[in-house]
Structures are given as structure tokens and as C-alpha cells.
Motif scaffolding. Structure first.
Motif, PDB file in Angstrom:
ATOM      1  N   ASP A  80      -5.099   8.053   2.331  1.00  0.00           N
ATOM      2  CA  ASP A  80      -6.061   7.184   2.519  1.00  0.00           C
ATOM      3  C   ASP A  80      -5.427   5.883   3.073  1.00  0.00           C
ATOM      4  N   PRO A  81      -5.312   5.853   4.470  1.00  0.00           N
ATOM      5  CA  PRO A  81      -4.692   4.592   4.829  1.00  0.00           C
ATOM      6  C   PRO A  81      -5.593   3.169   4.777  1.00  0.00           C
ATOM      7  N   THR A  82      -6.735   3.494   4.482  1.00  0.00           N
ATOM      8  CA  THR A  82      -7.698   2.327   4.302  1.00  0.00           C
ATOM      9  C   THR A  82      -7.624   2.187   2.907  1.00  0.00           C
ATOM     10  N   ALA A  83      -6.956   2.599   1.997  1.00  0.00           N
ATOM     11  CA  ALA A  83      -7.012   2.270   0.564  1.00  0.00           C
ATOM     12  C   ALA A  83      -8.525   2.402  -0.199  1.00  0.00           C
ATOM     13  N   GLY A  84      -9.324   3.152   0.344  1.00  0.00           N
ATOM     14  CA  GLY A  84     -10.578   3.156  -0.265  1.00  0.00           C
ATOM     15  C   GLY A  84     -11.721   2.234   0.281  1.00  0.00           C
ATOM     16  N   LEU A  85     -11.282   1.375   1.296  1.00  0.00           N
ATOM     17  CA  LEU A  85     -12.183   0.401   1.883  1.00  0.00           C
ATOM     18  C   LEU A  85     -13.335   1.010   2.686  1.00  0.00           C
ATOM     19  N   SER A  86     -14.423   1.189   2.046  1.00  0.00           N
ATOM     20  CA  SER A  86     -15.591   1.575   2.722  1.00  0.00           C
ATOM     21  C   SER A  86     -15.793   1.148   4.201  1.00  0.00           C
ATOM     22  N   GLY A  87     -16.387   2.078   4.973  1.00  0.00           N
ATOM     23  CA  GLY A  87     -16.693   1.913   6.272  1.00  0.00           C
ATOM     24  C   GLY A  87     -15.632   1.537   7.325  1.00  0.00           C
ATOM     25  N   ARG A  88     -14.333   1.689   6.825  1.00  0.00           N
ATOM     26  CA  ARG A  88     -13.333   1.760   7.381  1.00  0.00           C
ATOM     27  C   ARG A  88     -12.600   3.099   7.672  1.00  0.00           C
ATOM     28  N   HIS A  89     -12.359   3.455   8.789  1.00  0.00           N
ATOM     29  CA  HIS A  89     -11.645   4.882   9.065  1.00  0.00           C
ATOM     30  C   HIS A  89     -10.488   4.487   9.945  1.00  0.00           C
ATOM     31  N   LEU A  90      -9.231   5.249   9.503  1.00  0.00           N
ATOM     32  CA  LEU A  90      -8.006   4.945  10.492  1.00  0.00           C
ATOM     33  C   LEU A  90      -7.628   6.635  10.616  1.00  0.00           C
ATOM     34  N   LYS A  91      -7.489   7.075  11.692  1.00  0.00           N
ATOM     35  CA  LYS A  91      -6.593   8.183  11.911  1.00  0.00           C
ATOM     36  C   LYS A  91      -5.256   7.759  12.538  1.00  0.00           C
ATOM     37  N   VAL A  92      -4.245   8.287  11.651  1.00  0.00           N
ATOM     38  CA  VAL A  92      -2.848   7.916  11.634  1.00  0.00           C
ATOM     39  C   VAL A  92      -2.142   8.999  12.163  1.00  0.00           C
ATOM     40  N   ASP A  93      -1.412   8.940  13.097  1.00  0.00           N
ATOM     41  CA  ASP A  93      -0.430   9.999  13.332  1.00  0.00           C
ATOM     42  C   ASP A  93       1.028   9.644  12.632  1.00  0.00           C
ATOM     43  N   TRP A  94       1.004  10.443  11.407  1.00  0.00           N
ATOM     44  CA  TRP A  94       2.271  10.272  10.699  1.00  0.00           C
ATOM     45  C   TRP A  94       3.515  10.572  11.272  1.00  0.00           C
ATOM     46  N   GLU A  95       3.494  11.471  12.359  1.00  0.00           N
ATOM     47  CA  GLU A  95       4.861  11.712  12.949  1.00  0.00           C
ATOM     48  C   GLU A  95       5.079  10.389  13.694  1.00  0.00           C
ATOM     49  N   GLU A  96       4.322   9.539  14.005  1.00  0.00           N
ATOM     50  CA  GLU A  96       5.018   8.237  14.817  1.00  0.00           C
ATOM     51  C   GLU A  96       5.729   7.141  13.992  1.00  0.00           C
TER      52      GLU A  96
END
Length: 112
Positions: A34-50
Motif C-alpha cells: 500500500d504505497p499510500t500507507a492507508g490514506l483514504s481517498g488516495r490511490h497510487l499505481k506504482v511500477d515497482w520495476e522502475e
């Protein structure tokens, strides 16, 4: 202690792994889950290969991060090690001294 447990601890010592490395790995796993650390209303899509995390490793870390989502990162090393795939163990050994930098790439969500 079981023989497998003793061998695991000996391997960790020979690789120079310290409790801080495992804490950094747990924090990384929590971020992957969870890259947002549970912060509601926030969504991140992360390309971990980068970030240098192969897909299979990211999948293993995501699972670990889900399991320890709200836990202290100071999980016993032998418990963490037992949950890593071979590929993740290799990646971890190669990146153990750089994991803390991953946290720096994400804004601190619990600080003012």
C-alpha cells in the motif's frame, strides 16, 4: 531450535544481514502492498520495476506487506526469511543497503 532454523540464522550472519535490514525490508513490503500507507481517498499505481523490484519479488513483498500491514517493522529475522521466495532472498541480499532509500521516494504520511 530446529536444524533448518539454525542454518537460516547462520546464512543470515554470513550474508551480513542485520535486524535493521529486515526492518527496512518490512517497511518496503508495506509500501509495495500500500504505497499510500492507508490514506483514504488516495490511490497510487506504482511500477515497482522502475524502482528495481522485479514483478515476482514485488508479488512476494506485497504478500508480506499485507500480512504485516500494521505491524512494527521489527519482525524476527527468521520469520521474515522463511516467508521470502528464493528470488526475493537474492534480491534482498543484493539490495539490503539500499532499501531505506525507497521510503525516501514516497512522501512521509505520518509527519507534519
Amino acid at each position: 531450535m530446529s536444524q533448518e532454523h539454525n542454518e537460516s540464522l547462520q546464512n543470515q550472519d554470513s550474508f551480513g544481514l542485520k535486524p535493521q535490514h529486515f526492518a527496512d525490508l518490512i517497511r518496503t513490503a508495506q509500501l509495495v502492498f500500500d504505497p499510500t500507507a492507508g490514506l483514504s481517498g488516495r490511490h497510487l499505481k506504482v511500477d515497482w520495476e522502475e524502482f528495481g523490484i522485479p514483478r515476482d519479488v514485488a508479488a512476494n513483498l506485497k504478500s508480506l506487506g499485507e500480512e504485516y500491514q500494521y505491524a512494527s517493522p521489527h519482525i524476527p529475522a527468521e520469520v521474515v526469511w522463511s516467508k521470502l521466495t528464493t528470488e526475493t532472498r537474492i534480491w534482498f541480499l543484493e539490495n539490503k543497503n539500499k532499501l531505506w532509500k525507497l521510503e525516501e521516494a514516497f512522501p512521509a504520511l505520518d509527519e507534519d
